[in-house]
Design an enzyme around this catalytic site. Sequence first.
Site, short mmCIF file in Angstrom:
data_model
loop_
_atom_site.label_atom_id
_atom_site.label_comp_id
_atom_site.label_asym_id
_atom_site.label_seq_id
_atom_site.Cartn_x
_atom_site.Cartn_y
_atom_site.Cartn_z
N SER A 257 8.15 67.04 56.35
CA SER A 257 8.96 67.75 57.60
C SER A 257 9.95 66.47 57.44
CB SER A 257 7.17 66.01 57.98
OG SER A 257 7.42 65.41 59.21
N GLN B 81 11.56 70.58 57.24
CA GLN B 81 12.01 70.40 58.69
C GLN B 81 12.47 69.49 59.80
OE1 GLN B 81 8.91 68.92 60.24
NE2 GLN B 81 9.89 68.95 61.69
N TYR C 196 12.95 66.84 62.53
CA TYR C 196 13.33 66.66 64.03
C TYR C 196 14.13 65.91 63.84
CZ TYR C 196 7.93 67.05 64.14
OH TYR C 196 6.71 66.98 63.97
N THR D 209 11.31 72.18 64.52
CA THR D 209 10.35 72.10 64.97
C THR D 209 11.25 71.81 66.73
OG1 THR D 209 8.98 71.12 63.55
CG2 THR D 209 8.49 70.87 65.69
N LYS E 33 10.45 76.68 64.71
CA LYS E 33 8.82 76.39 64.61
C LYS E 33 8.35 75.51 65.81
CE LYS E 33 5.00 73.99 61.84
NZ LYS E 33 4.87 73.21 62.81
N HIS F 267 2.22 73.80 67.08
CA HIS F 267 1.30 71.93 66.80
C HIS F 267 0.42 72.04 66.42
CE1 HIS F 267 4.93 69.30 66.00
NE2 HIS F 267 3.90 67.96 65.58
N GLY G 38 -2.66 77.34 63.56
CA GLY G 38 -2.91 76.63 64.19
C GLY G 38 -4.38 77.16 64.14
C1 LIG Z 1 -1.07 65.01 60.59
C2 LIG Z 1 -0.76 66.09 60.69
C3 LIG Z 1 1.25 65.77 60.74
C4 LIG Z 1 1.93 66.47 61.90
N1 LIG Z 1 3.10 66.44 61.14
C5 LIG Z 1 4.12 67.14 61.52
C6 LIG Z 1 5.59 67.57 61.40
O1 LIG Z 1 5.74 66.40 61.55
N2 LIG Z 1 6.35 68.36 61.88
C7 LIG Z 1 5.97 69.50 62.55
O2 LIG Z 1 7.09 70.29 62.44
N3 LIG Z 1 4.60 69.11 62.81
C8 LIG Z 1 3.84 68.83 62.23
N4 LIG Z 1 2.31 69.18 62.24
C9 LIG Z 1 1.86 70.67 63.02
C10 LIG Z 1 1.40 71.19 61.59
O3 LIG Z 1 3.55 71.54 61.26
C11 LIG Z 1 1.31 72.56 62.12
O4 LIG Z 1 2.19 73.24 63.29
C12 LIG Z 1 -0.59 72.57 62.67
O5 LIG Z 1 -1.00 70.93 61.81
C13 LIG Z 1 -1.06 73.86 62.38
O6 LIG Z 1 -2.43 73.56 62.84
P1 LIG Z 1 -3.35 73.14 62.29
O7 LIG Z 1 -3.93 71.88 62.07
O8 LIG Z 1 -5.01 73.61 63.32
O9 LIG Z 1 -3.73 74.24 60.89
C14 LIG Z 1 1.35 67.95 61.98
C15 LIG Z 1 0.20 67.98 62.16
C16 LIG Z 1 -0.54 67.32 61.41
C17 LIG Z 1 -1.86 67.85 61.38
#
Ligand SMILES: Cc1cc2nc3c(=O)[nH]c(=O)nc-3n(C[C@H](O)[C@H](O)[C@H](O)COP(=O)(O)O)c2cc1C
Length: 356
Positions: free
Chosen positions: A108, A129, A131, A157, A208, A232, A264
């Site tokens: 990230s 990734q 932002y 994203t 994404k 997300h 997810g």
């Molecule tokens: C603690 C945390 C931080 C996250 N940070 C980002 C991020 O910086 N960039 C991003 O594209 N998605 C981020 N996500 C989303 C994850 O990439 C992913 O899409 C999501 O966690 C998938 O669902 P799950 O937690 O049920 O496996 C984050 C998710 C969590 C749980």
Amino acid sequence: MTVKFATPTEMIVAAKRALSDDEWDYINGAAESETSLRRNRQALDCLALRPRVLRDVRKTDASCTFQGVKLRMPVLLAPMGGLERFTKNGGNDVDDAAEEFGLINIISTVTAPTLEEIAANSPHPKVFQIYVRGDDDWIRALVRRVVKAEYWGIALTVDSAFYGNRERLHPSLIASRRVPARDFQKGVTWDTLKVIQDEIGSTPFMLKGIQTAEDAAMAVEHGVQVVYISNHGGRQLDYTLGNIDMLPEIVAAVDGKAEVVVDGGFTRGTDVIKAMALGATAVGIGRLQAWALAAGGAEGLVACLKNLETEIHTTMGLIGVTRLDELDGSYITKTIPVREAHEHSAFPHLPGGRLL
Ligand SMILES: Cc1cc2nc3c(=O)[nH]c(=O)nc-3n(C[C@H](O)[C@H](O)[C@H](O)COP(=O)(O)O)c2cc1C
């Protein structure tokens, strides 16, 4: 760090013990009513497996090819911001685990250490990734850094124009972490893709956060190699569908012109097999990764991945396939769930069934 868990349930308990309440809520929480979060899990729970029997399953192969790279199993380590807050070496711990196990990790924009330091940590293919935190010149400068650091792939994203209202977190905590430059994210459009693509040559490019067939088709028209279905983890828009429910229409819209990834709620080997049967190339894991890191750092994540791999092989053997490309829609059917869906509902032996 020594791994102190033997099962995923013990791992989640260990993560809870290791984390402050704020970090636990940051990882587990989602937007507003948390319906999107729960639907991710519910959609998976509403799919049952249709096993075929009396087949020789002595050798099961869970590997797959993703954009020409062989993965030990069809799993990507989803990008997570703020890793340094719950595992000692931040992004380098995830990178070490991906290197040791044989997977691709997605780093990230908002995690530490710097993208160059994580790139230098190990030689295996990894994705950065993005932002957007600035204008087009800012984007170009960031992408040049990513290319120079020799990242294998780039993900943008696209589900984060606004920041989801995460009500488990105290508003003052959210405010303290919010940066003004986040507003540049609101101006990201299909035109932004070209700004990135002009800098990256043949580097695999993924979007994404795609959640409709219409946008998946537009992604393909815009030359994107990977359509990554995600809400997300339910942290952005509330009241979306569960992500695996979007998979069939998006696979149909993409029509083989890009690879499809979904995340997810994926926490079990059976979940991964369901996505493969519906046409995904790989699944992403978010919270499962975070729990493993909090419970045992890089070593904990490797142990967690090995357990997931065992579950995938067991499911393949019991469903009657030896390779993932044997899977299709005939191996699953719709049913009703057996319990209330939430982030821990695949682990009903947790104390109280859920750790809040
Ligand atoms: C603690 C945390 C931080 C996250 N940070 C980002 C991020 O910086 N960039 C991003 O594209 N998605 C981020 N996500 C989303 C994850 O990439 C992913 O899409 C999501 O966690 C998938 O669902 P799950 O937690 O049920 O496996 C984050 C998710 C969590 C749980």
